[in-house]
Write a protein that holds these residues in place. Structure first.
Motif, short mmCIF file in Angstrom:
data_model
loop_
_atom_site.label_atom_id
_atom_site.label_comp_id
_atom_site.label_asym_id
_atom_site.label_seq_id
_atom_site.Cartn_x
_atom_site.Cartn_y
_atom_site.Cartn_z
N GLU A 7 3.25 1.62 7.17
CA GLU A 7 4.05 1.13 6.03
C GLU A 7 3.94 2.16 4.91
O GLU A 7 2.85 2.51 4.51
CB GLU A 7 3.51 -0.25 5.60
N ASP A 8 5.08 2.64 4.42
CA ASP A 8 5.03 3.67 3.39
C ASP A 8 4.95 3.10 1.98
O ASP A 8 4.63 3.81 1.04
CB ASP A 8 6.23 4.63 3.51
N ASP A 52 6.81 -0.58 10.16
CA ASP A 52 7.90 -0.66 9.20
C ASP A 52 9.09 0.14 9.73
O ASP A 52 8.92 1.23 10.29
CB ASP A 52 7.40 -0.06 7.87
N GLY A 54 11.73 1.30 7.86
CA GLY A 54 12.13 2.33 6.92
C GLY A 54 10.97 3.23 6.53
O GLY A 54 10.23 2.94 5.60
N LYS A 101 11.37 -8.87 6.45
CA LYS A 101 10.83 -8.86 5.09
C LYS A 101 11.80 -9.61 4.18
O LYS A 101 13.01 -9.49 4.38
CB LYS A 101 10.72 -7.43 4.56
CA CA Z 1 9.45 1.36 4.09
#
Ligand code: CA
Length: 228
Positions: A7-8, A52, A54, A101
Motif C-alpha cells: 500500500e503506497d 493495493d 493503485g 475501499k
Molecule cells: Ca494506492
C-alpha cells in the motif's frame, strides 16, 4: 500469520499495520510493486498478500499476474475501483479475493480468515494428479500440461480462469459441481461476487467452445460437462 501489505498510502498502511499487528498478525509493509516482488523471496515468505491496485510504479493487476507466475501465495486485492469489471479483472489476474475501499477492519479480517481457511497449505505447490491429466469428453480435449483446449480438433483460446473452470468440470464428466465448490477450487475463495464472476466465466466459456449444451446448468446447484 505473516501478511505482506502492499500500500503506497503511508497513513492507511500505518493504520492497517497497527490494527492487524494488534490482532496478532505479523505484518510487513511495502509501498511499491518492486518491493512487493522482492518480499516474495523473504525467508520465511508471506502467507497472504494484501495488494493495493493503485501503486506508483506499476498497475496492481499487472503485479498480481507477476506474483501469480512466481508464487501461489493467496492475494487479496484492495481497491477503490468497485466496478464489477474491475473485480472480475482482479480475479482473472489471479487474485483470491477482492476488497473495496473504504472498508471496515472487521471486513478485512474476515476476508483474511476466509482466504486462510480455503488455503490448503500442504497441497498448494502440488496440483492433484486429476488436475494434471488430459481429459477427453466428446469433441472436447483439455490438456492441463500444455494448458490447451481443442473442440473437434480446433484450438480454443481461454483465459487462465476459464481454463481452470473447464479443467475442473471435465475432470469428472457428467457430475454436477456445486457453484461454491468451483469457486473454492478455482479462485480458492468464496468472496462476495464469486457466483456472479463464475456465471460470467461460464457464459464466456460456452461462447468460446461453441458447442451447445457442453456445459450444462444444474439449476440452483451448479454446472457439469455433459458426456453427450
Ligand atoms: Ca494506492
Amino acid at each position: 500469520m505473516r501478511l505482506l501489505l502492499v500500500e503506497d498510502d503511508l497513513s492507511l498502511r500505518g493504520a492497517m499495520r497497527d490494527a492487524l499487528t494488534r490482532l496478532g498478525y505479523q505484518v510487513a509493509g511495502v509501498g511499491t510493486a518492486g518491493d512487493a516482488l522482492n518480499q516474495l523471496g523473504a525467508d520465511p515468505p508471506p502467507e497472504i498478500i494484501l495488494l493495493d491496485v493503485g501503486l506508483p510504479d506499476q498497475d496492481g493487476f499487472e503485479i498480481c499476474e507477476q506474483i501469480r507466475r512466481r508464487s501461489r501465495i493467496p492475494i487479496i486485492m484492495v481497491s477503490a475501483r468497485i466496478a464489477v469489471e474491475s473485480r472480475v479483472k482482479g480475479l482473472n489476474a489471479g487474485a483470491d479475493d477482492y476488497l473495496a475501499k473504504p472498508f471496515k477492519l472487521a471486513e478485512l479480517v474476515a476476508r483474511i480468515q476466509s482466504v486462510a481457511r480455503r488455503t490448503d497449505w500442504s497441497t498448494r505447490e502440488e496440483p492433484s494428479p486429476e488436475s494434471r491429466s488430459v481429459k477427453r469428453v466428446g469433441p472436447l480435449v483439455v490438456d492441463p500440461n500444455a494448458r490447451t483446449v481443442t473442440v473437434h480438433g480446433a484450438p480454443k483460446s481461454l483465459t487462465r480462469k476459464e481454463f481452470d473452470v473447464l479443467n475442473l468440470l471435465a475432470g469428472r464428466p457428467g457430475e454436477v459441481f456445486r457453484r461454491e465448490e468451483i469457486i473454492g477450487q478455482v479462485w480458492r475463495s468464496g468472496g462476495e461476487g464469486g457466483e456472479r464472476t463464475l456465471e460470467v466465466h461460464i457464459a464466456s466459456l460456452r461462447t468460446k467452445l461453441g458447442v451447445r449444451d457442453l456445459i450444462e446448468t444444474a439449476r440452483g446447484i451448479g454446472y457439469r460437462v455433459t458426456t453427450g
